[in-house]
Design a protein around this motif. Sequence first.
Motif, short mmCIF file in Angstrom:
data_model
loop_
_atom_site.label_atom_id
_atom_site.label_comp_id
_atom_site.label_asym_id
_atom_site.label_seq_id
_atom_site.Cartn_x
_atom_site.Cartn_y
_atom_site.Cartn_z
N GLU A 60 0.80 -1.22 0.00
CA GLU A 60 0.00 0.00 0.00
C GLU A 60 0.83 1.27 0.00
OE1 GLU A 60 -0.75 0.16 4.85
OE2 GLU A 60 -2.38 -0.37 3.50
N ASP A 61 2.11 1.18 0.38
CA ASP A 61 2.98 2.36 0.39
C ASP A 61 3.80 2.50 -0.90
OD1 ASP A 61 2.23 3.13 3.00
OD2 ASP A 61 3.63 1.67 3.85
N SER A 62 3.71 1.53 -1.77
CA SER A 62 4.56 1.52 -2.97
C SER A 62 4.21 2.64 -3.93
CB SER A 62 4.43 0.18 -3.70
OG SER A 62 4.88 -0.89 -2.90
N VAL A 63 5.24 3.10 -4.63
CA VAL A 63 5.07 4.06 -5.72
C VAL A 63 5.72 3.43 -6.96
CG1 VAL A 63 5.49 6.39 -6.58
CG2 VAL A 63 5.23 5.98 -4.11
N LEU A 64 4.91 3.08 -7.94
CA LEU A 64 5.47 2.56 -9.18
C LEU A 64 6.23 3.68 -9.90
CD1 LEU A 64 2.47 0.50 -10.61
CD2 LEU A 64 4.33 -0.29 -9.13
N ILE A 65 7.33 3.33 -10.55
CA ILE A 65 8.09 4.31 -11.31
C ILE A 65 8.59 3.65 -12.58
CG2 ILE A 65 10.31 3.83 -10.15
CD1 ILE A 65 10.86 6.90 -10.33
N GLU A 66 8.56 4.38 -13.68
CA GLU A 66 9.02 3.84 -14.95
C GLU A 66 9.46 4.96 -15.88
OE1 GLU A 66 10.60 1.71 -16.93
OE2 GLU A 66 9.22 0.19 -16.17
N SER A 67 10.44 4.65 -16.70
CA SER A 67 10.87 5.53 -17.79
C SER A 67 10.07 5.17 -19.03
CB SER A 67 12.37 5.33 -18.05
OG SER A 67 12.71 5.71 -19.35
N SER A 68 9.49 6.18 -19.68
CA SER A 68 8.68 5.91 -20.88
C SER A 68 8.62 7.15 -21.76
CB SER A 68 7.25 5.50 -20.47
OG SER A 68 6.41 5.44 -21.60
N SER A 69 8.67 6.91 -23.07
CA SER A 69 8.49 8.02 -24.01
C SER A 69 7.02 8.33 -24.24
CB SER A 69 9.15 7.68 -25.35
OG SER A 69 8.58 6.51 -25.92
N GLY A 70 6.13 7.50 -23.67
CA GLY A 70 4.71 7.81 -23.79
C GLY A 70 3.76 6.66 -23.57
N ASN A 71 3.75 5.68 -24.46
CA ASN A 71 2.69 4.67 -24.44
C ASN A 71 2.69 3.78 -23.20
OD1 ASN A 71 1.35 5.40 -26.77
ND2 ASN A 71 2.46 4.00 -28.09
N LEU A 72 3.87 3.33 -22.76
CA LEU A 72 3.89 2.51 -21.55
C LEU A 72 3.47 3.36 -20.35
CD1 LEU A 72 4.46 -0.27 -20.30
CD2 LEU A 72 6.71 0.62 -19.68
N GLY A 73 3.85 4.63 -20.36
CA GLY A 73 3.44 5.52 -19.28
C GLY A 73 1.93 5.61 -19.17
N VAL A 74 1.26 5.72 -20.31
CA VAL A 74 -0.21 5.78 -20.30
C VAL A 74 -0.78 4.44 -19.82
CG1 VAL A 74 -2.28 6.00 -21.72
CG2 VAL A 74 -0.35 7.54 -22.09
N ALA A 135 17.22 4.81 -5.41
CA ALA A 135 18.26 4.71 -4.39
C ALA A 135 17.94 5.58 -3.18
CB ALA A 135 19.61 5.11 -4.98
N ALA A 136 17.23 6.68 -3.42
CA ALA A 136 16.94 7.63 -2.33
C ALA A 136 15.69 7.26 -1.55
CB ALA A 136 16.79 9.03 -2.91
N ASP A 137 14.79 6.46 -2.13
CA ASP A 137 13.51 6.18 -1.48
C ASP A 137 13.07 4.76 -1.83
OD1 ASP A 137 10.89 6.09 -0.56
OD2 ASP A 137 10.42 8.13 -1.18
N ASP A 138 13.05 3.88 -0.82
CA ASP A 138 12.75 2.47 -1.09
C ASP A 138 11.27 2.20 -1.31
OD1 ASP A 138 11.73 2.66 1.46
OD2 ASP A 138 13.20 1.33 2.38
N ARG A 139 10.43 3.21 -1.27
CA ARG A 139 9.02 3.01 -1.62
C ARG A 139 8.85 2.82 -3.12
NH1 ARG A 139 5.95 8.10 0.03
NH2 ARG A 139 7.87 8.99 -0.88
N TYR A 140 9.82 3.30 -3.90
CA TYR A 140 9.69 3.23 -5.36
C TYR A 140 9.94 1.81 -5.86
CZ TYR A 140 9.24 8.25 -5.82
OH TYR A 140 8.77 9.53 -5.75
N ILE A 141 9.03 1.35 -6.71
CA ILE A 141 9.14 0.04 -7.36
C ILE A 141 9.34 0.27 -8.85
CG2 ILE A 141 8.03 -2.18 -7.79
CD1 ILE A 141 8.64 -1.65 -4.84
N TRP A 142 10.55 -0.02 -9.33
CA TRP A 142 10.87 0.17 -10.75
C TRP A 142 10.60 -1.14 -11.49
CZ3 TRP A 142 16.48 1.02 -12.98
CH2 TRP A 142 16.37 1.34 -14.35
N LEU A 143 9.59 -1.11 -12.35
CA LEU A 143 9.25 -2.29 -13.14
C LEU A 143 10.31 -2.58 -14.19
CD1 LEU A 143 5.44 -1.56 -13.52
CD2 LEU A 143 6.51 -3.21 -11.98
#
Length: 325
Positions: A60-74, A135-143
């Motif tokens: 419940e505390d997770s924050v998804l994070i991803e690099s995207s030029s557009g479509n995956l972000g949407v 690295a700065a915040d372990d709540r982030y989940i990088w797919l």
Amino acid sequence: MAIISAPQELTESDLFVDLKPLLGRSLHVKCEGMNFGGSIKLRAAASMIAAAERASLINEDSVLIESSSGNLGVALSVIAANKGLRFTCVTDQRCNEITAATMRALGTELVVIEEPDPEGGFLKARLDWVRRQCAADDRYIWLNQYTNEANWGAHYEGTAPVILKHFPDLDVLFVGVGTGGTAMGCARYFRDSGSTARVVAIDAVGSVSFGLPPEPRMIPGLGASVTPPLLDLTVFDDLIQVSELDTVRACRTLASRGLLFGGSTGTVVSGAMQWLEQHDPDRTLRSACISADMGDRYLSTLYDDGWVLENFGPEALQPLPYVSR
């Protein structure tokens, strides 16, 4: 009748467009943009989030994070909103206004990188930002779509089987290469299934994915400024690189017949026609390719005469030379 309870449940598509009346060749386009994410990336997004949930990485505390030029972000924005998850998308200045507005409307936090890395371009700059944040915040989940096997697995399990189901005697499959997810999933499935179809990779001029020199690129989607870790060059039978000028011409040619597709579709169709002109003089081969998205997100760029003339000149307004009259 189809009834769904979550937007990510609508990913399967049996819709193909036969381009023979327009281009004079047996080229069928699998349409993947007719879902709530607006692109084929909804498959990858659903697959990667499901894999992370199975591994108990998301709470419940997770924050998804991803690099995207557009479509995956949407696509991730759609699923995150449905699941009540926070999501941060790290994109860059090439992300068009419609895509950015869509992500914000779905509640996504958007980080726009303004300066490219001197060597790795915008992609490396985006990835570096993601790594620092994680690295700065372990709540982030990088797919991490660039290394996540659930990315190509989505297409191995979903996209490729549908193509072979409808075209068991296919001669050639043309696949665009971005992160490598769609291309690798389809190519591996075709090989494992025993299909004799050739799999031809379509890349953008200026992309380094296949070891060719980098050049500036303006159209998001296919190509990369950093070699995709998922990519295995040995699974492809051939490679065609397409200039952005030809991408624009292909998109606008298709639109002239009512087929408003996205940028990567123009690249793949142009590359497919180039390959077929060289290798199928008798026009006997049956081929297919994949349309990743529709054209609504490109109205202010590829389909805007002013933008096209400013960036590519009047030649870009001319139709492809292969068009049937």
